[in-house]
Design a protein around this motif. Structure first.
Motif, PDB file in Angstrom:
ATOM      1  N   LYS A 114       0.820  -1.199   0.000  1.00 23.81           N
ATOM      2  CA  LYS A 114       0.000   0.000   0.000  1.00 23.81           C
ATOM      3  C   LYS A 114       0.867   1.267   0.000  1.00 23.81           C
ATOM      4  CE  LYS A 114      -3.869  -2.299  -0.077  1.00 23.81           C
ATOM      5  NZ  LYS A 114      -4.804  -2.241  -1.214  1.00 23.81           N
ATOM      6  N   LEU A 284      -1.580  -0.431  -3.590  1.00 19.37           N
ATOM      7  CA  LEU A 284      -2.536   0.661  -3.546  1.00 19.37           C
ATOM      8  C   LEU A 284      -3.125   0.825  -4.950  1.00 19.37           C
ATOM      9  CD1 LEU A 284      -3.286   2.590  -1.202  1.00 19.37           C
ATOM     10  CD2 LEU A 284      -1.723   4.253  -2.215  1.00 19.37           C
ATOM     11  N   ASP A 301      -7.734   4.441  -2.578  1.00 15.76           N
ATOM     12  CA  ASP A 301      -7.664   3.009  -2.843  1.00 15.76           C
ATOM     13  C   ASP A 301      -9.026   2.524  -3.323  1.00 15.76           C
ATOM     14  OD1 ASP A 301      -6.467   0.545  -3.092  1.00 15.76           O
ATOM     15  OD2 ASP A 301      -6.087   0.244  -0.962  1.00 15.76           O
TER      16      ASP A 301
END
Length: 395
Positions: A114, A284, A301
């Motif tokens: 992420k 992400l 996201d």
């Protein structure tokens, strides 16, 4: 004289100038960030198992350019002996390092990454130190008369970044660029730094890139060492057009140092709900929704987009930062931004390296991973080559 454009599959020539014409060579490769592994031993193993297979299928008789991803760990492990040994490895196998990906410092596969992918960012001296280490390595692999770019994060992730952070950013960038200038002054190659805009980051749209360069106010001695790595997926997600992106950069004098050849997901109306099957926990997947009225909604996201029930109108369109195979125009009822690439690539100057970057093969739905990885990479490179060859025939 008119340049003759040659793709990577032409036999390498040592002299770019012939008596009857000048040859301009196109660098076309893929980024090895597609392969998991953080240490130098992992990098070398991946090159031997995958990159050489790609070379054998796509460019058996040509010198093959490598788009090399080096993590912080791999860079630290590359002592003088390993650097020299890899230079010999390249000579033995008919390869050379064309680009270095210095964006992800830490792990890039097999775990939730992420927004951690941007750490350390350009507010932190560790980012400058890592970049300088990559430049020292690159200087040993690049011919003194050559050039090579190192791609890097788009300053920082947008959340948590403050206007007051810019002086730190500038200070760390100046430190890194000064190091690049000193390498050049010492007789090494021209090693440059390429900021890579990305959705939901400090640099995401092209106008923000121009604002960044204005705000940095680099001295003339350092300005040539900083430019942009344009990732096609990222700018397509922003609903920008290739002509606008390239025109704005050229008009502002911002160097285009590399183009990453990548494609994003897109969906309209009710089909936006189908994006749920691409919601995976590793990377992400920033999303931008353009409503029928033209309003832009940005999400950090994919789950945040899906939670809003986006796509209420049949003319709403969503684009998602999920790198998908570039040769696909459609995936299970969803579209891609392949048309952005088809418009972009013929406009890219021949001197700018092209680097295919579909790093997400490992998290694609199983049906899209049916063929061996090397075969998929070759298929992507071949798609780019055929697109450019067709363009040149028309010209």
């Amino acid at each position: 004289m008119t340049p003759t454009y040659r793709t990577l599959t032409d036999r390498t020539l040592t002299d770019r100038t012939l008596t009857d014409r000048t040859l301009t060579f196109r660098t076309l490769t893929y980024c090895t960030n597609i392969h998991p592994g953080e240490g130098w031993a992992d990098v070398l193993d991946n090159l031997e198992r995958h990159a050489l297979a790609v070379k054998a299928a796509f460019a058996p008789d040509a010198d093959f350019p490598l788009g090399l991803r080096l993590s912080g760990q791999a860079a630290a492990e590359l002592d003088a002996g390993r650097v020299a040994a890899f230079r010999d490895w390249c000579a033995e196998h008919g390869c050379h390092v064309a680009t270095i990906n210095g964006f992800p410092y830490g792990p890039f596969h097999g775990q939730a990454i992420k927004e951690a992918v941007y750490q350390p960012d350009w507010r932190m001296p560790q980012r400058a130190a890592y970049t300088c280490r990559l430049a020292d390595i690159a200087a040993q692999w690049c011919p003194h008369a050559g050039t090579m770019s190192i791609s890097t994060v788009p300053i920082a992730f947008r959340a948590g970044f403050d206007e007051s952070d810019w002086p730190l950013v500038r200070s760390n960038l100046v430190d890194a660029l000064t190091h690049l200038a000193r390498l050049r002054d010492a007789g090494h190659a021209m090693i440059t730094l390429a900021l890579e805009p990305e959705p939901y980051c400090v640099l995401e749209r092209t106008d923000e890139v121009l604002d960044c360069f204005d705000r940095l106010r680099l001295p003339p001695s350092l300005a040539p060492f900083l430019g942009i790595c344009l990732d096609a997926c990222h700018q397509a997600v922003q609903f920008e057009t290739p002509a606008d992106c390239l025109g704005m950069l050229a008009g502002a004098g911002v160097p285009l140092l590399r183009v990453q050849v990548s494609s994003a997901l897109r969906a309209r109306g009710a089909a936006i709900a189908r994006l749920r099957r691409f919601d995976e926990p590793t990377y992400l997947h920033q999303a931008v929704l353009r409503t029928a009225a033209g309003r832009m909604e940005r999400y950090a996201d994919l789950p945040q987009l899906l939670a809003t029930g986006a796509g209420r109108g049949s003319d709403d369109e969503c684009r998602v930062h999920f790198h998908v195979p570039i040769f696909l125009a459609e995936i299970d009822g969803l579209g891609t931004t392949r048309d952005f690439l088809e418009a972009l690539l013929p406009r890219v100057p021949a001197a700018v390296p092209l680097e295919v970057e579909t790093y997400s093969f490992g998290v694609l739905p199983a049906a899209l991973r049916a063929e061996p990885l090397a075969a998929s990479i070759v298929r992507e490179l071949t798609w780019v080559k055929e697109l450019l060859d067709a363009t040149h025939r028309r010209d």
